[in-house]
Design a protein around this motif. Structure first.
Motif, PDB file in Angstrom:
ATOM      1  N   MET A   1      -0.044  -1.179  -0.173  1.00  0.00           N
ATOM      2  CA  MET A   1       0.102   0.316   0.218  1.00  0.00           C
ATOM      3  C   MET A   1       1.083   1.198  -0.334  1.00  0.00           C
ATOM      4  SD  MET A   1      -3.133  -1.228   0.432  1.00  0.00           S
ATOM      5  CE  MET A   1      -4.394  -0.002   0.991  1.00  0.00           C
ATOM      6  N   GLY A   2       0.642   2.491  -0.201  1.00  0.00           N
ATOM      7  CA  GLY A   2       1.317   3.453  -0.237  1.00  0.00           C
ATOM      8  C   GLY A   2       1.609   3.953  -1.875  1.00  0.00           C
ATOM      9  N   VAL A   3       2.644   5.360  -2.256  1.00  0.00           N
ATOM     10  CA  VAL A   3       2.812   5.153  -3.004  1.00  0.00           C
ATOM     11  C   VAL A   3       4.403   5.076  -3.147  1.00  0.00           C
ATOM     12  CG1 VAL A   3       2.814   7.920  -4.791  1.00  0.00           C
ATOM     13  CG2 VAL A   3       0.969   7.159  -3.082  1.00  0.00           C
ATOM     14  N   ARG A   4       4.351   4.669  -4.321  1.00  0.00           N
ATOM     15  CA  ARG A   4       5.923   4.320  -4.315  1.00  0.00           C
ATOM     16  C   ARG A   4       6.574   5.206  -5.392  1.00  0.00           C
ATOM     17  NH1 ARG A   4       7.562  -1.244  -6.174  1.00  0.00           N
ATOM     18  NH2 ARG A   4       9.602  -0.111  -6.885  1.00  0.00           N
ATOM     19  N   THR A   5       7.874   5.370  -6.112  1.00  0.00           N
ATOM     20  CA  THR A   5       7.999   6.315  -6.860  1.00  0.00           C
ATOM     21  C   THR A   5       9.388   5.568  -8.368  1.00  0.00           C
ATOM     22  OG1 THR A   5       7.976   8.693  -6.038  1.00  0.00           O
ATOM     23  CG2 THR A   5       9.215   7.786  -8.669  1.00  0.00           C
ATOM     24  N   LEU A   6       8.835   5.274  -9.483  1.00  0.00           N
ATOM     25  CA  LEU A   6       9.446   5.015 -10.713  1.00  0.00           C
ATOM     26  C   LEU A   6      10.615   5.476 -10.997  1.00  0.00           C
ATOM     27  CD1 LEU A   6       9.693   1.459 -10.875  1.00  0.00           C
ATOM     28  CD2 LEU A   6       7.822   2.244 -12.691  1.00  0.00           C
ATOM     29  N   GLY A   7      11.650   5.805 -11.086  1.00  0.00           N
ATOM     30  CA  GLY A   7      12.412   7.246 -12.104  1.00  0.00           C
ATOM     31  C   GLY A   7      12.095   6.178 -12.877  1.00  0.00           C
ATOM     32  N   VAL A   8      12.182   7.007 -14.311  1.00  0.00           N
ATOM     33  CA  VAL A   8      11.819   6.316 -15.907  1.00  0.00           C
ATOM     34  C   VAL A   8      12.695   7.268 -16.715  1.00  0.00           C
ATOM     35  CG1 VAL A   8      10.759   6.363 -17.959  1.00  0.00           C
ATOM     36  CG2 VAL A   8      10.068   5.532 -16.137  1.00  0.00           C
ATOM     37  N   ALA A   9      13.789   7.296 -16.993  1.00  0.00           N
ATOM     38  CA  ALA A   9      15.333   7.447 -18.079  1.00  0.00           C
ATOM     39  C   ALA A   9      14.054   7.625 -19.651  1.00  0.00           C
ATOM     40  CB  ALA A   9      16.345   6.650 -18.872  1.00  0.00           C
ATOM     41  N   MET A  10      13.969   8.802 -20.135  1.00  0.00           N
ATOM     42  CA  MET A  10      12.757   8.755 -21.564  1.00  0.00           C
ATOM     43  C   MET A  10      13.558   9.258 -22.634  1.00  0.00           C
ATOM     44  SD  MET A  10       9.058   9.811 -20.467  1.00  0.00           S
ATOM     45  CE  MET A  10       8.580   9.306 -21.500  1.00  0.00           C
TER      46      MET A  10
END
Length: 379
Positions: A1-10
């Motif tokens: 549960m909760g919010v997590r961050t995913l780093g995305v190199a674009m």
């Protein structure tokens, strides 16, 4: 549960597709809705890191959308991300994707994944060896029109499917008296251009997912417009095909005929349409709409060239209802890939699938060069 961050190199967001569909309408739109919903009730927000060759353009995009990071250094971006996304021009893709895989990053890429089958298979093998999640953009599967068509297929509406007819294309201006609406590299084979390499991977996954595996291809690829004018106003030789006429045999004896052209004027309701004919019914699907005609409602035309046709044939077709809310197809697939990365949700549109699309393009060009039908072997 909760919010997590995913780093995305674009990598490639300065291009039209990378910017509009992937950054603005997918990644940023996902964040605006509060992230990607997970099965456990949690959410994932995406933290884009813009990558490219032009720092000024990247900086402008970053400032416009409040994005904190951008760089021309791919290695630096890979150090700070979880996922690498690639929408560069085709001939630049393999090197960058391999670098991301070697760095242990999950990889999501535009199609085609490579210019050759050998390279596409190598990418799939490298991703498998490193055990990184991998996916290829197959956006047409999520178009409202094709989702409705898939619904008809799954319901058994067609009975035994006999044939598929596809028409795609529009007139791309030569660039002299009107500016071209596609980049000039599309018409240079040395830069990875050509409508076969661009569109046959699309047609591959559409046929494979809706009707079955493609077993053979016969194609004629041509360059109708031999000279064009580029973005700087300079004339250049068009070395890549701008039209292709293909006949595909699909497992089960289904025959598909698909015309693709950047040198055709549109006389249809949408820029792409597929007609599917079966023993029990037929349907015509475009980007958004889908019309169907059951065998019980099929009229009985009689050929008589001596009399004018009085029947309005289109009036005998019915619109397939939406029956659902259709989101942006690119965004939907981004959400699925994020779930695949975070919670191992299914994602069939992997690099192996992408390699089969490249295979069909390569065999289509070979078929055109050799003037013969070619069997599509299992990779």
């Amino acid at each position: 549960m909760g919010v997590r961050t995913l780093g995305v190199a674009m990598n490639g967001v300065t291009g039209r597709m990378g910017y509009r569909q992937h950054l603005v309408r997918s990644v940023l739109a996902i964040n605006e809705q509060g992230g990607v919903a997970l099965s456990d009730g949690g959410r994932v927000v995406l933290e884009p890191i813009l990558v490219g060759r032009d720092a000024a353009k990247l900086g402008d995009i970053a400032a416009r959308h409040g994005i904190g990071e951008y760089t021309t250094d791919l290695d630096a971006a890979l150090e700070r991300c979880d996922v690498y996304f690639d929408s560069q021009i085709t001939h630049a893709r393999v090197k960058s994707v391999l670098k991301a895989i070697d760095a242990g990053k999950h990889v999501y890429a535009e199609k085609p994944t490579a210019e050759t089958v050998a390279e596409a298979v190598a990418l799939a093998a490298a991703a498998s060896a490193k055990k990184v999640k991998n996916g290829v953009v197959q956006d047409k599967l999520f178009l409202p029109g094709l989702l409705k068509l898939k619904r008809l297929v799954d319901s058994g509406f067609f009975g035994r499917i006999l044939s598929v007819r596809g028409e795609f294309g529009y007139w791309v201006f030569e660039g002299d008296w009107q500016e071209a609406q596609r980049p000039s590299w599309n018409y240079r084979a040395q830069d990875g251009g050509g409508i076969v390499l661009d569109m046959f991977p699309h047609w591959h996954y559409v046929m494979e997912n809706l009707f079955g595996r493609v077993r053979s291809v016969y194609a004629q690829a041509v360059t109708h417009i031999p000279e064009r004018v580029d973005e700087r106003g300079d004339r250049y030789e068009a070395t890549a095909d701008d039209a292709a006429y293909g006949v595909f045999e699909i497992e089960g004896g289904i025959i598909a005929q698909i015309n693709s052209s950047w040198a055709v004027r549109v006389n249809r309701d949408e820029l792409v349409e597929f007609q599917v004919d079966g023993t029990h019914g037929s349907a015509v699907a475009g980007l958004r709409g889908c019309r169907a005609q059951h065998r019980a409602l099929t009229p009985k035309p009689v050929w008589n060239p001596d009399l004018p046709a009085t029947a309005r044939f289109r009036d005998g077709w019915q619109e397939v209802p939406d029956n659902a809310e259709f989101d942006n197809g690119f965004k939907v697939q981004w959400e699925r890939f994020v779930r695949h990365v975070v919670e191992d949700a299914p994602f069939p549109n992997d690099f192996a699938s992408g390699a089969r699309g490249v295979q069909l393009a390569e065999l289509g060009l070979r078929s055109s060069a050799e003037g013969r039908r070619i069997t599509v072997a299992d990779l």
